[in-house]
Write a protein that holds these residues in place. Structure first.
Motif, PDB file in Angstrom:
ATOM      1  N   UNK A  62       0.803  -1.215   0.000  1.00 24.78           N
ATOM      2  CA  UNK A  62       0.000   0.000   0.000  1.00 24.78           C
ATOM      3  C   UNK A  62       0.837   1.266   0.000  1.00 24.78           C
ATOM      4  N   UNK A  63       2.104   1.190   0.439  1.00 26.70           N
ATOM      5  CA  UNK A  63       2.918   2.404   0.511  1.00 26.70           C
ATOM      6  C   UNK A  63       3.249   2.961  -0.861  1.00 26.70           C
ATOM      7  N   UNK A  64       3.124   2.136  -1.893  1.00 30.24           N
ATOM      8  CA  UNK A  64       3.416   2.611  -3.242  1.00 30.24           C
ATOM      9  C   UNK A  64       2.446   3.705  -3.677  1.00 30.24           C
ATOM     10  N   UNK A  65       1.222   3.670  -3.167  1.00 26.39           N
ATOM     11  CA  UNK A  65       0.201   4.604  -3.626  1.00 26.39           C
ATOM     12  C   UNK A  65       0.505   6.051  -3.223  1.00 26.39           C
ATOM     13  N   UNK A  66       0.701   6.351  -1.941  1.00 27.22           N
ATOM     14  CA  UNK A  66       0.998   7.756  -1.594  1.00 27.22           C
ATOM     15  C   UNK A  66       2.354   8.221  -2.119  1.00 27.22           C
ATOM     16  N   UNK A  67       3.334   7.316  -2.223  1.00 28.07           N
ATOM     17  CA  UNK A  67       4.631   7.722  -2.738  1.00 28.07           C
ATOM     18  C   UNK A  67       4.526   8.100  -4.213  1.00 28.07           C
ATOM     19  N   UNK A  68       3.835   7.270  -4.993  1.00 30.30           N
ATOM     20  CA  UNK A  68       3.644   7.581  -6.406  1.00 30.30           C
ATOM     21  C   UNK A  68       2.864   8.873  -6.569  1.00 30.30           C
ATOM     22  N   UNK A  69       1.868   9.063  -5.715  1.00 27.87           N
ATOM     23  CA  UNK A  69       1.082  10.287  -5.783  1.00 27.87           C
ATOM     24  C   UNK A  69       1.943  11.512  -5.516  1.00 27.87           C
ATOM     25  N   UNK A  70       2.792  11.424  -4.487  1.00 26.12           N
ATOM     26  CA  UNK A  70       3.641  12.567  -4.145  1.00 26.12           C
ATOM     27  C   UNK A  70       4.583  12.932  -5.287  1.00 26.12           C
ATOM     28  N   UNK A 130      -3.885  11.202  -0.645  1.00 25.39           N
ATOM     29  CA  UNK A 130      -3.502   9.851  -0.256  1.00 25.39           C
ATOM     30  C   UNK A 130      -2.468   9.925   0.869  1.00 25.39           C
ATOM     31  N   UNK A 131      -2.715   9.189   1.910  1.00 24.62           N
ATOM     32  CA  UNK A 131      -1.821   9.220   3.077  1.00 24.62           C
ATOM     33  C   UNK A 131      -1.118   7.884   3.224  1.00 24.62           C
ATOM     34  N   UNK A 150      -9.640   1.477  -0.890  1.00 26.81           N
ATOM     35  CA  UNK A 150      -9.892   2.212   0.344  1.00 26.81           C
ATOM     36  C   UNK A 150      -9.838   3.717   0.089  1.00 26.81           C
ATOM     37  N   UNK A 151      -8.841   4.170  -0.674  1.00 22.88           N
ATOM     38  CA  UNK A 151      -8.720   5.604  -0.957  1.00 22.88           C
ATOM     39  C   UNK A 151      -9.867   6.091  -1.848  1.00 22.88           C
ATOM     40  N   UNK A 205     -14.940   9.136  -2.196  1.00 20.61           N
ATOM     41  CA  UNK A 205     -16.387   9.232  -2.405  1.00 20.61           C
ATOM     42  C   UNK A 205     -17.089   9.781  -1.175  1.00 20.61           C
ATOM     43  N   UNK A 206     -16.602   9.426  -0.001  1.00 18.65           N
ATOM     44  CA  UNK A 206     -17.202   9.964   1.227  1.00 18.65           C
ATOM     45  C   UNK A 206     -16.991  11.476   1.327  1.00 18.65           C
ATOM     46  N   UNK A 207     -15.978  11.973   0.644  1.00 15.01           N
ATOM     47  CA  UNK A 207     -15.761  13.429   0.602  1.00 15.01           C
ATOM     48  C   UNK A 207     -16.509  14.073  -0.563  1.00 15.01           C
TER      49      UNK A 207
END
Length: 615
Positions: A59-67, A163-164, A179-180, A185-187
């Motif tokens: 899962x850590x790949x997601x926020x790192x790629x986003x950043x 993404x955190x 999950x993200x 969607x909740x936002x």
């Protein structure tokens, strides 16, 4: 104009020996300067050419790629070995311009081997796992849905920026992504499925839509997402697409699945049953490229021996759970539940309008008829009428929405469809036959009273309610006579009086004319229409007042000439009159043109409206 900030590729399903080719194709399609973040261990694969970074497979790949990408633009996520080209990426990014709260965009996917579209996630209709490519023409440009994973999706930079890094236990990348998406969607950020963007792939559906596998459904997060789909639109889109598949996938090698709702037929002989069975006989002769299922009530199916009469059609006594291209109610519906039943099972729904008598006389109609007939005038796909007279009445009383297919499919006016040679050979009797039933508009009782007084020595047979006692009148209850007995009474009559004020077609009149009887009818533009389309051996004479009726009957009994309506004027040269087969041919043309032109939005509008009554 939105820009692609970078691509995150999950290589969990990528085989090391095919990695070099996949990375090379991806670089060629997206351009040499595109930043690619790869979730997977570098030592498992050859080096990726061009700007790239290797991230851990969790899962850590997601926020790192986003950043690394959001400062440049939006984020594209691919689950290898899916490949997309620049045109698809551009279309996905353009989807964000449609609404600033579109947070994720997705393309559709096709099976590279068959070119068929993969169905959306959700639902349990295995028949609709694939949709014919041509069904795209029947889908809207895009669906606004809840979140669900796909092998390719674009994430709006405003969403990706939130993404955190998850400090909890490590989880697979696609779980973190879902999950993200759910959090977004909740936002307020929604997912947009772009139906006009299609990505071909040789991968199975389990790769295209990871959470559509049965084993994934036990996952708590997947269950939460699916419960949201029940409220949002994913379920309704999938339901409609399963109907589209039934309408489109069969051509040209298989037949179109058609449901004929015959539940309006009762367990005795009347005009409705004769019209329905005539039409079914015509369909048997026409033999369209249809896979027909008939639905009758158990009592009607047994009384009319339906399975034996139509061995080439499937017969059921309860509405099937199957999906159909079209559901056709062979008489107008009396309850909104009937419309809902057919809508749930078919892409298009059509109704046969016999007449508007019940709505006009009021006392025959249940309280729901008004709203039901207004509803089908607004929301049906097709309406067909047994006469132009009935079409004019219905269109004057109810607002017909633009785009509804309408056609007049006359019932048979060919004498051979009604005249039994053995019955026609019977000698003529000495009775006048007054034909009708107990309804007020049939006017049997006052007509019998009038004719009994005017011709006290003339024998009269009446089909309808008992009037006051008359020495020269015999009454028979309508609806209880066998078809053969009705034919005998008509064929052996000196003349037939049909005094009804209001008809949609008048099958007893047609039958009597086919036996060569003189038939006296109350004046109506319907009889002008019917007379113009027939060539019958009988005579059709109109009356207006009771005095006219007595005068005309007297002329006929005495062999004097009467003012007869001319027959066949609407037929050109040697044109044959309408037959049951021609009636069926008209219905086939209407149904197939309706299915072919099914409107993407009309089904949704009907579904949303019915949902108010049937959540």
């Amino acid at each position: 104009m939105r820009e692609l900030g970078g691509v995150l590729v999950d290589v969990e399903r990528l085989r090391p020996e095919t990695a070099a080719g996949y990375f090379r194709d991806l670089r060629e399609r997206l351009g040499p300067s595109t930043l690619v973040a790869i979730s997977g261990r570098r030592e498992d694969y050859r080096d990726f050419p061009g700007p790239s970074c290797w991230l851990e497979r969790d899962a850590r790949a997601l926020p790192i790629a986003s950043a690394r990408t959001v400062n440049r633009g939006d984020l594209l996520v691919l689950f290898a070995p899916i490949l997309v080209d620049a045109a698809v990426v551009h279309g996905l990014l353009e989807g964000f311009n449609l609404d600033e709260l579109v947070g994720v965009t997705q393309p559709r996917f096709s099976d590279a081997a068959t070119d068929a579209l993969w169905a959306l996630p959700g639902g349990d209709d295995g028949e609709a796992e694939r949709l014919p490519r041509q069904s795209l023409s029947m889908l809207p440009n895009a669906y606004l849905t809840t979140e669900y994973l796909a092998a390719c999706l674009a994430i709006r930079r405003e969403v990706a920026a939130s993404f955190a890094l998850d400090s909890g236990p490590a989880q697979r990348l696609f779980m973190a992504l879902l999950h993200e998406m759910r959090s977004a969607r909740r936002r307020g950020y929604r997912t947009l499925v772009m139906n006009r963007l299609v990505v071909a792939s040789v991968e199975p559906r389990s790769v295209i839509y990871p959470f559509d596998e049965p084993t994934s459904r036990v996952d708590r997060l997947a269950q939460v997402t699916r419960s949201a789909d029940d409220w949002f639109n994913t379920a309704i889109h999938r339901r409609r697409e399963s109907l589209v598949a039934r309408a489109r996938r069969a051509r040209p090698t298989e037949n179109i699945p058609i449901l004929l709702d015959c539940r309006g037929v009762v367990d005795h002989h009347n005009g409705t049953s004769e019209a329905v069975f005539g039409l079914l006989e015509g369909l048997s002769l026409e033999n369209p490229a249809w896979d027909i299922e008939l639905c009758f009530t158990p009592a009607a199916a047994a009384y009319h021996r339906v399975p034996a009469r139509f061995p080439g059609m499937s017969v059921s006594t309860t509405l099937s759970r199957s999906k159909f291209a079209a559901a056709i109610c062979l008489n107008q519906p009396w309850n909104l539940s009937t419309v809902n039943d057919l809508h749930r099972r078919a892409l298009t729904v059509l109704f046969n309008i016999l007449d508007t008598i019940a709505w006009d006389v009021v006392y025959l109609a249940n309280p729901e008829v008004d709203k039901v007939w207004h509803f089908i005038a607004e929301h049906a796909d097709g309406l067909f009428y047994i006469s132009a007279f009935s079409k004019q009445r219905f269109n004057f009383r109810f607002r017909i929405a633009p785009g509804i297919h309408q056609a007049v499919t006359h019932l048979s006016l060919a004498s051979e469809d009604y005249c039994d040679p053995a019955t026609a050979a019977l000698p003529q009797g000495d009775h006048i036959l007054v034909f009708g039933n107990h309804y007020d508009h049939k006017a049997v009782a006052p007509t019998v009273d009038l004719l009994s007084r005017a011709f006290p020595y003339q024998r009269i047979e009446a089909i309808g309610p008992h009037a006051q006692s008359h020495h020269n009148v015999s009454f028979r209850q309508s609806g209880q006579l066998p078809a053969g007995e009705i034919d005998r009474l008509i064929a052996t009559a000196r003349l037939v009086v049909f005094p009804s004020h209001y008809e949609g077609f008048g099958l007893p009149v047609v039958k009597a004319l086919s036996y060569g009887r003189a038939v006296v009818v109350r004046s109506s533009s319907l009889w002008q229409e019917i007379a113009g389309l027939m060539r019958m051996p009988g005579q059709l004479i109109e009356f207006v007042t009771p005095q006219d009726l007595v005068k005309t009957v007297g002329q006929l009994l005495n062999g004097e000439p009467a003012d007869v309506l001319p027959l066949g004027r609407a037929l050109v040269d040697d044109e044959p009159p309408p037959s049951w087969r021609r009636c069926a041919h008209g219905l086939v043309r209407l149904v197939e043109s309706t299915v072919a032109g099914a409107d993407a939005e009309k089904w949704y509008e009907r579904d949303r409206t019915l949902a108010l009554a049937y959540p």
